[in-house]
Design a protein around this motif. Structure first.
Motif, PDB file in Angstrom:
ATOM      1  N   GLU A 133       0.820  -1.211   0.000  1.00  0.00           N
ATOM      2  CA  GLU A 133       0.000   0.000   0.000  1.00  0.00           C
ATOM      3  C   GLU A 133       0.850   1.255   0.000  1.00  0.00           C
ATOM      4  OE1 GLU A 133      -3.405   1.890   2.873  1.00  0.00           O
ATOM      5  OE2 GLU A 133      -3.235  -0.282   2.684  1.00  0.00           O
ATOM      6  N   ASP A 211     -12.893   6.797  -1.321  1.00  0.00           N
ATOM      7  CA  ASP A 211     -11.881   6.626  -0.280  1.00  0.00           C
ATOM      8  C   ASP A 211     -10.877   5.591  -0.766  1.00  0.00           C
ATOM      9  OD1 ASP A 211     -10.350   6.182   1.929  1.00  0.00           O
ATOM     10  OD2 ASP A 211     -11.964   5.499   3.230  1.00  0.00           O
ATOM     11  N   LYS A 213      -8.005   4.629   0.320  1.00  0.00           N
ATOM     12  CA  LYS A 213      -7.357   3.824   1.345  1.00  0.00           C
ATOM     13  C   LYS A 213      -8.170   2.584   1.665  1.00  0.00           C
ATOM     14  CE  LYS A 213      -5.348   4.055   5.965  1.00  0.00           C
ATOM     15  NZ  LYS A 213      -5.076   4.925   7.147  1.00  0.00           N
ATOM     16  N   ASN A 214      -9.488   2.741   1.771  1.00  0.00           N
ATOM     17  CA  ASN A 214     -10.374   1.624   2.096  1.00  0.00           C
ATOM     18  C   ASN A 214     -11.100   1.071   0.881  1.00  0.00           C
ATOM     19  OD1 ASN A 214     -10.004   1.654   5.035  1.00  0.00           O
ATOM     20  ND2 ASN A 214     -11.005   3.656   4.926  1.00  0.00           N
ATOM     21  N   ARG A 243     -17.873  -1.159  -2.791  1.00  0.00           N
ATOM     22  CA  ARG A 243     -16.450  -1.439  -2.936  1.00  0.00           C
ATOM     23  C   ARG A 243     -16.019  -1.044  -4.339  1.00  0.00           C
ATOM     24  NH1 ARG A 243     -13.239  -2.327   0.763  1.00  0.00           N
ATOM     25  NH2 ARG A 243     -13.890  -4.390   1.490  1.00  0.00           N
TER      26      ARG A 243
END
Length: 799
Positions: A133, A211, A213-214, A243
């Motif tokens: 990441e 988002d 990051k998520n 998602r």
């Protein structure tokens, strides 16, 4: 060999294993006793040899008073020894308790010699595609607005005497406001004819925020619900929580092939997928695993080549199959919506059902060989739910099955769906079967308004779930290279009983630069619906292509020919098209297009039988961002305001020219991809020789359909010079030393021949240079700018 799975192939590469004897060592190693461990226990650091071959790693062990060695399970795995199964990395393991493993310690050399078979050794793991990441750049988003527009105007007949030659104009518009807090978009269509406005039809009004990051995206307003291959997504007015894997451009959601094997001696490993080398690297002696190997989508073959130091090779070819029907183990994909269904999208601005509905869809990679699916939708008078699964068929394909049931008022029914994807060599097969039983309903069927004809009141639109769907597509290899033969069959029975059976056959063959293609189709239920088309496509260079063909159908035989030059992405490019269709219905057209900095213009004339009309089309956008307003080409995704600081400088995107900066030194680059690294660069050849160019390339990652400002900071009067610095003896200072101008905040670096490029100069300047031994020297020199020339200052002595 382990079982093969779609997207994950395990291959055993067996080499002869050299059996080497362990050296006898007389004494345990000496080590200090630490205060926080039991008396008689020592910490020892030993170089680990497995089967007399160094792992090139030093392990941390604890030696007890009886001479036995213990280490944590994580430490053993790091040095190549497999700990017991289901043991935590922090758990201490005694080497003597591991079955099939023996060891000796050489005190003088501080070495540990281990004898172990492949089952007792932890494999050396090579992850070809890292999913770290921290390597993903942070997306950028500024504040601004964009209005995309597409305007179309046409004339009345050119062959009729009419005082009003203008027929009307229509347009589609897409406006959005973006910020770090999300993007608000609004799209609509409008028209003007006969001296009045025809009206405005609203399409979508949506706010969205992502988002990265998520990996989540939130939407509110008009949206499309999530779905699976056996469900029917619908338009909604409401909220969505989803998602979004596309927020990570480096993330691969499909299971990727993994290869396992054993090397008797240190070797070189190479892996080829579809004759393209996808990995090359060294592997130590012993077992190894190669994970996350990038491959092509669909079916193919991977070739694994293991080559030892003597040049001996072991080669094995294995099939693999990669499909987006499968998720990697542990990945969860989902979508949830709550709102009201929208009807008549594109024709009505605000036609919503008044019943609140909810939809939830999920996919989960339980393992690399099993992906589970689930879907639920319902609300007032409707409950619908189903489950499914997708799984591999070895290395040859993927299959999926699903079932669902529904209850709506006093109606109930069920649905079954199955699909199959297969690939072998150059053969490929796709098949799907779906059946709806009794009165199966979903949101689309219970919320739609049937459209009826004026004669008889019969419904001409069936929004119900189709009673039967059968699809088969087969790709067949042919003896000739660069050719393909495809057959397809589709049977559809709609909810009102209407049936159709469409069969088609297509063939393509490339001869050097010429492509021959042919297609034939027919409806087996209504033999009058058929068509045949065959033709040639010939490229001539300079983006010019000619196509010619013959077609046959219910309207008879026809001949088609066209020649066109495609327009390129850079400003100033143009294209044209000449086309004729001769037969029962004659159709001829000519068009010319041009890409200007403010948009794309296309003008043309079309003749149908004895009628001719002229048309004009303009596509473009207006963007407000970075403190300016720009007229530019359409911006369907993200864009960048490139601020070079000088006019007439060529700007490139992904090494492709997009235009030159204006007199303000700026240009808008419209074709960036959201959440992906985009390379923007400049060509400094048109800059003055004394211009200061801190960088010529920048990599930007814009957020969802947003704009970013890229500043290159070029200065045409940089107050800088190329300074040659020498020591007190007149010798050039060594390259690589750093120095600082008095009063400056950044260092300069000395290159070859004592030369350094120093910015921020004044009439009198003092510098300080640091040497590797920590000493420093100082120098002074004057500076006088010379407009349009690179200032060079020689022989600045540093004492």
């Amino acid at each position: 060999m382990r079982n093969l799975s779609a997207g994950t192939v395990f291959a055993s590469i067996l080499l002869s294993v050299s059996v080497l004897r362990a050296q006898e060592v007389p004494n345990p190693p000496a080590a200090a006793v630490t205060a926080d461990q039991p008396a008689g226990t020592r910490d020892v650091n030993l170089e680990v040899f497995i089967n007399n071959v160094s792992t090139k790693m030093i392990g941390n062990f604890k030696q007890r008073s009886n001479g036995s060695l213990v280490a944590t399970a994580g430490e053993l795995r790091e040095v190549g020894i497999k700990p017991p199964a289901h043991v935590d990395d922090a758990t201490l393991v005694e080497l003597g308790t591991l079955p099939g493993l023996s060891y000796q310690v050489d005190d003088p050399t501080q070495r540990l010699y281990v004898q172990a078979g492949d089952k007792q050794r932890a494999p050396h793991v090579i992850s070809v595609r890292q999913q770290e990441e921290g390597k993903v750049p942070e997306p950028q988003s500024g504040y601004g607005a964009v209005l995309n527009y597409s305007l179309y105007a046409s004339s009345n007949s050119l062959f009729k005497n009419s005082s009003d030659i203008f027929q009307g104009i229509s347009g589609s518009f897409d406006a959005r406001i973006f910020s770090p807090y999300g993007t608000l978009s609004q799209s609509f269509i409008a028209g003007y004819s006969n001296g009045s406005l025809d009206g405005v039809t609203r399409l979508n009004t949506t706010w969205s925020y992502s988002d990265p990051k998520n990996l989540l995206t939130y939407r509110a307003g008009d949206l499309t619900t999530g779905g699976l291959s056996w469900t029917r997504p619908v338009y909604f007015g409401g909220i969505q929580f989803q998602r979004n894997f596309s927020l990570r451009s480096d993330l691969v959601t499909e299971p990727l092939p993994a290869f396992a094997g054993t090397a008797a001696v240190p070797s070189t490993l190479e892996i080829y997928a579809q004759n393209v080398r996808t990995y090359s690297g060294d592997v130590p002696a012993g077992p190894f695993e190669v994970n996350n190997l990038p491959v092509f989508s669909g079916g193919g073959q991977a070739t694994v080549v293991l080559r030892d130091s003597l040049g001996r090779e072991t080669t094995q070819t294995l099939p693999f199959y990669s499909s987006n029907l499968l998720l990697r183990r542990g990945l969860l994909d989902f979508s949830a919506e709550l709102g009201v269904p929208r009807r008549n999208f594109g024709t009505e601005s605000n036609d919503y059902d008044n019943r609140i509905m909810g939809v939830a869809t999920a996919r989960y990679g339980l393992t690399d060989w099993l992906t589970l699916e689930g879907h639920f939708e319902g609300g007032v008078d409707l409950l619908n739910g189903g489950v499914g699964a997708a799984f591999p068929l070895g290395g040859w394909g993927v299959a999926s099955v699903a079932g669902a049931a529904s209850k709506s008022s006093d109606r109930s029914g069920s649905l079954a769906n199955a699909s199959l994807e297969l690939s072998y060599d150059r053969w490929a097969l796709y098949a799907r079967v779906q059946r709806a039983f009794d009165d199966y309903d979903d949101i689309a069927s219970v919320s739609a308004k049937p459209t009826t004809s004026t004669a008889g009141g019969l419904a001409i639109l069936s929004a119900g779930v189709p009673r039967a769907i059968d699809q088969v597509t087969l790709s067949v290899p042919t003896p000739l290279d660069l050719s393909s033969l495809n057959l397809s069959y589709t049977r559809l029975e709609s909810a009102d009983g209407t049936k159709s059976k469409i069969a088609s056959l297509s063939y393509n063959q490339t001869f050097k630069h010429t492509t021959f293609y042919a297609t034939a189709f027919t409806d087996l239920e209504e033999r009058g619906n058929f068509g045949v088309f065959a033709g040639l496509s010939i490229p001539f260079g300079s983006n010019i292509t000619a196509n010619t063909g013959v077609q046959s159908g219910p309207d008879g035989l026809g001949l088609v020919a066209d020649v066109s030059k495609s327009m390129q992405q850079e400003n100033g490019s143009f294209g044209w098209r000449l086309r004729t269709s001769e037969g029962q219905n004659t159709n001829r057209e000519a068009a010319l297009s041009y890409r200007a900095p403010f948009g794309q213009i296309e003008a043309g004339v079309q003749q149908q039988d004895r009628d001719a009309r002229a048309m004009l089309r303009l596509d473009g956008a207006i963007a407000a961002a970075g403190g300016g307003v720009f007229a530019t080409n359409r911006i369907d995704d993200a864009f960048a305001i490139v601020d070079v600081g000088a006019p007439d400088v060529e700007v490139q995107q992904q090494n492709r020219p997009v235009g030159k900066t204006s007199q303000s030194g700026r240009i808008l680059v419209p074709n960036l991809n959201s959440y992906e690294p985009n390379t923007v660069s400049i060509d400094p050849k048109n800059l003055p020789v004394d211009a200061d160019v801190p960088a010529t390339k920048e990599i930007v990652v814009p957020a969802d359909r947003s704009g970013v400002v890229v500043k290159f900071g070029v200065a045409e009067a940089p107050q800088a010079a190329l300074v040659t610095i020498v020591d007190k003896n007149g010798a050039f200072l060594p390259a690589g030393l750093s120095g600082r101008l008095q009063g400056a905040s950044e260092d300069f670096v000395i290159g070859y021949d004592g030369q350094a490029y120093i910015r921020g100069l004044h009439a009198r300047n003092s510098i300080e240079v640091s040497f590797e031994d920590g000493t420093k020297c100082h120098g002074d020199f004057p500076y006088k700018p010379q407009r349009g020339e690179q200032v060079v200052i020689d022989n600045v002595r540093c004492f």
